[in-house]
Design a protein around this motif. Structure first.
Motif: not given
Length: 148
Positions: A8-11, A13, A63-64, A67-68, A89
């Motif tokens: 999941k995208n935890i980021f 802005e 980011a990649e 996320l991994e 988050y």
């Protein structure tokens, strides 16, 4: 059959809003098998440095890779603790002092698992996630933050 988890995208802005936290808590009220939640909120401090006071932090990440790594940490924590839910988050970009930059939320049938998992999750995020913070000082200097 086990539920397959996906990264999941935890980021987020900028700063994490109190409304996001409140909505996340409210979203769990229908999950009546949960008996305990544990929440960690990381807030940007106004530390005094040699060249000025911290007025914010600018977060960046690969980011990649991040996320991994977050997915790997999530899976290890799910394996170790009997959790119902887990949410992470983390801010990217500028977050001012007093604002929130990290929100970790774990849920389980019993409080101890939620609390222990939350603590371990936060420690692993701080130690292992490729996220960097550059402190913004009131003297207009920017210095790389060192996690403590």
């Amino acid at each position: 059959m086990d539920k397959v988890r996906k990264p999941k995208n935890i980021f987020i802005e900028g700063a994490i809003s109190p409304e996001k936290i409140a909505q996340s808590i409210a979203n769990h009220s229908s999950k009546t098998e949960i008996g305990g939640h544990s929440i960690f909120l990381g807030q940007v401090r106004a530390d005094q440095k040699e060249n000025g006071a911290v007025i914010g932090i600018e977060y960046s990440a690969y980011a990649e890779m991040a996320l991994e790594k977050a997915f790997e940490i999530r899976e290890a924590i799910f394996e170790k603790y009997p959790l119902t839910c887990m949410h992470i988050y983390h801010s990217l970009g500028e977050v001012k002092t007093g604002e929130l930059c990290l929100f970790v939320f774990t849920s389980s049938k019993h409080r101890k698992a939620a609390m222990d998992a939350c603590e371990e999750l936060v420690e692993r995020i701080k130690a292992e996630l490729p996220v960097w913070g550059k402190e913004i000082l009131d003297s207009d200097e920017h210095v790389w933050k060192v996690n403590t």
